[in-house]
Design a protein around this motif. Sequence first.
Motif, PDB file in Angstrom:
ATOM      1  N   UNK A  27      32.861 -22.841 -11.054  1.00  0.00           N
ATOM      2  CA  UNK A  27      32.528 -21.497 -11.555  1.00  0.00           C
ATOM      3  C   UNK A  27      31.654 -20.758 -10.545  1.00  0.00           C
ATOM      4  N   UNK A  28      30.718 -21.483  -9.925  1.00  0.00           N
ATOM      5  CA  UNK A  28      29.863 -20.866  -8.915  1.00  0.00           C
ATOM      6  C   UNK A  28      30.690 -20.401  -7.717  1.00  0.00           C
ATOM      7  N   UNK A  29      31.625 -21.225  -7.264  1.00  0.00           N
ATOM      8  CA  UNK A  29      32.487 -20.838  -6.147  1.00  0.00           C
ATOM      9  C   UNK A  29      33.284 -19.581  -6.493  1.00  0.00           C
ATOM     10  N   UNK A  30      33.683 -19.479  -7.754  1.00  0.00           N
ATOM     11  CA  UNK A  30      34.406 -18.282  -8.184  1.00  0.00           C
ATOM     12  C   UNK A  30      33.468 -17.067  -8.192  1.00  0.00           C
ATOM     13  N   UNK A  31      32.238 -17.237  -8.684  1.00  0.00           N
ATOM     14  CA  UNK A  31      31.261 -16.125  -8.675  1.00  0.00           C
ATOM     15  C   UNK A  31      30.976 -15.649  -7.249  1.00  0.00           C
ATOM     16  N   UNK A  32      30.979 -16.588  -6.317  1.00  0.00           N
ATOM     17  CA  UNK A  32      30.717 -16.262  -4.910  1.00  0.00           C
ATOM     18  C   UNK A  32      31.966 -15.738  -4.201  1.00  0.00           C
ATOM     19  N   UNK A  33      33.070 -15.602  -4.940  1.00  0.00           N
ATOM     20  CA  UNK A  33      34.354 -15.130  -4.401  1.00  0.00           C
ATOM     21  C   UNK A  33      34.921 -16.038  -3.314  1.00  0.00           C
ATOM     22  N   UNK A  34      34.612 -17.313  -3.396  1.00  0.00           N
ATOM     23  CA  UNK A  34      35.174 -18.272  -2.449  1.00  0.00           C
ATOM     24  C   UNK A  34      36.544 -18.751  -2.912  1.00  0.00           C
ATOM     25  N   UNK A  35      36.738 -18.754  -4.220  1.00  0.00           N
ATOM     26  CA  UNK A  35      38.033 -19.100  -4.800  1.00  0.00           C
ATOM     27  C   UNK A  35      38.363 -18.092  -5.891  1.00  0.00           C
ATOM     28  N   UNK A  36      39.641 -17.936  -6.145  1.00  0.00           N
ATOM     29  CA  UNK A  36      40.083 -17.025  -7.203  1.00  0.00           C
ATOM     30  C   UNK A  36      41.218 -17.703  -7.971  1.00  0.00           C
ATOM     31  N   UNK A  37      40.849 -18.540  -8.945  1.00  0.00           N
ATOM     32  CA  UNK A  37      41.906 -19.203  -9.714  1.00  0.00           C
ATOM     33  C   UNK A  37      42.657 -18.187 -10.576  1.00  0.00           C
ATOM     34  N   UNK A  38      43.873 -18.537 -10.919  1.00  0.00           N
ATOM     35  CA  UNK A  38      44.644 -17.702 -11.837  1.00  0.00           C
ATOM     36  C   UNK A  38      44.059 -17.846 -13.230  1.00  0.00           C
ATOM     37  N   UNK A  40      45.186 -17.841 -17.460  1.00  0.00           N
ATOM     38  CA  UNK A  40      46.257 -17.831 -18.460  1.00  0.00           C
ATOM     39  C   UNK A  40      46.043 -16.612 -19.351  1.00  0.00           C
ATOM     40  N   UNK A  41      46.980 -16.394 -20.260  1.00  0.00           N
ATOM     41  CA  UNK A  41      46.829 -15.282 -21.207  1.00  0.00           C
ATOM     42  C   UNK A  41      45.560 -15.428 -22.032  1.00  0.00           C
ATOM     43  N   UNK A  42      45.140 -16.653 -22.256  1.00  0.00           N
ATOM     44  CA  UNK A  42      43.915 -16.908 -23.000  1.00  0.00           C
ATOM     45  C   UNK A  42      42.684 -16.945 -22.118  1.00  0.00           C
ATOM     46  N   UNK A  43      42.799 -16.474 -20.874  1.00  0.00           N
ATOM     47  CA  UNK A  43      41.705 -16.395 -19.900  1.00  0.00           C
ATOM     48  C   UNK A  43      41.214 -17.770 -19.432  1.00  0.00           C
ATOM     49  N   UNK A  44      42.046 -18.788 -19.563  1.00  0.00           N
ATOM     50  CA  UNK A  44      41.694 -20.123 -19.080  1.00  0.00           C
ATOM     51  C   UNK A  44      42.003 -20.188 -17.588  1.00  0.00           C
ATOM     52  N   UNK A  45      41.044 -20.722 -16.812  1.00  0.00           N
ATOM     53  CA  UNK A  45      41.242 -20.857 -15.369  1.00  0.00           C
ATOM     54  C   UNK A  45      42.329 -21.891 -15.086  1.00  0.00           C
ATOM     55  N   UNK A  46      43.235 -21.510 -14.189  1.00  0.00           N
ATOM     56  CA  UNK A  46      44.277 -22.430 -13.746  1.00  0.00           C
ATOM     57  C   UNK A  46      44.295 -22.452 -12.225  1.00  0.00           C
ATOM     58  N   UNK A  47      44.259 -23.657 -11.661  1.00  0.00           N
ATOM     59  CA  UNK A  47      44.168 -23.837 -10.218  1.00  0.00           C
ATOM     60  C   UNK A  47      45.486 -24.356  -9.665  1.00  0.00           C
ATOM     61  N   UNK A  48      45.842 -23.870  -8.484  1.00  0.00           N
ATOM     62  CA  UNK A  48      47.032 -24.355  -7.779  1.00  0.00           C
ATOM     63  C   UNK A  48      46.605 -25.427  -6.780  1.00  0.00           C
ATOM     64  N   UNK A  49      47.586 -26.075  -6.180  1.00  0.00           N
ATOM     65  CA  UNK A  49      47.275 -27.047  -5.132  1.00  0.00           C
ATOM     66  C   UNK A  49      46.603 -26.336  -3.950  1.00  0.00           C
ATOM     67  N   UNK A  50      47.012 -25.097  -3.673  1.00  0.00           N
ATOM     68  CA  UNK A  50      46.368 -24.320  -2.598  1.00  0.00           C
ATOM     69  C   UNK A  50      44.885 -24.120  -2.915  1.00  0.00           C
ATOM     70  N   UNK A  51      44.568 -23.808  -4.175  1.00  0.00           N
ATOM     71  CA  UNK A  51      43.169 -23.647  -4.585  1.00  0.00           C
ATOM     72  C   UNK A  51      42.401 -24.958  -4.374  1.00  0.00           C
ATOM     73  N   UNK A  52      43.017 -26.069  -4.758  1.00  0.00           N
ATOM     74  CA  UNK A  52      42.355 -27.370  -4.611  1.00  0.00           C
ATOM     75  C   UNK A  52      42.086 -27.668  -3.137  1.00  0.00           C
ATOM     76  N   UNK A  53      43.050 -27.375  -2.277  1.00  0.00           N
ATOM     77  CA  UNK A  53      42.846 -27.606  -0.842  1.00  0.00           C
ATOM     78  C   UNK A  53      41.730 -26.726  -0.297  1.00  0.00           C
ATOM     79  N   UNK A  54      41.650 -25.496  -0.779  1.00  0.00           N
ATOM     80  CA  UNK A  54      40.573 -24.591  -0.350  1.00  0.00           C
ATOM     81  C   UNK A  54      39.221 -25.131  -0.812  1.00  0.00           C
ATOM     82  N   UNK A  55      39.164 -25.626  -2.041  1.00  0.00           N
ATOM     83  CA  UNK A  55      37.915 -26.209  -2.554  1.00  0.00           C
ATOM     84  C   UNK A  55      37.525 -27.435  -1.733  1.00  0.00           C
ATOM     85  N   UNK A  56      38.503 -28.243  -1.354  1.00  0.00           N
ATOM     86  CA  UNK A  56      38.217 -29.401  -0.498  1.00  0.00           C
ATOM     87  C   UNK A  56      37.587 -28.959   0.816  1.00  0.00           C
TER      88      UNK A  56
END
Length: 126
Positions: A27-38, A40-56
Amino acid sequence: MMHHYDEPAYLISIVAKILDIHPQTLRQYERENLITPSRSDGRIRLYSQRDIDRIKMILRLTRELGVNLAGVDVALRLKEQMEEMEKEIAELRHALSVARNTGSVPPEKSLVTKRSHYEMVIFTDD
């Protein structure tokens, strides 16, 4: 089940477990605009493999190299710029190769400069 590299498929709890980090860190990485997960319609964060590699990469920079999050942001932006430039260079190399093979350059890739330079000579009767 295989997912496309950019397909948002992983919940925050799964990503946190995979990477052995707290969900609050994500959540902190998202607040810092380092990652931008997708989302869902219910506003649940969903991460792709690209997102995971970026987090790594973020974790590698912070844990192994001691880079703070502002430095991570700069590093990631520079990496993206380099990737864009590498793509442009590859496109230009391809265009150059085509031009060499066909003996012509497509109009959208050509650069023509026109310069006009006039000199005035005045003759006088002496």
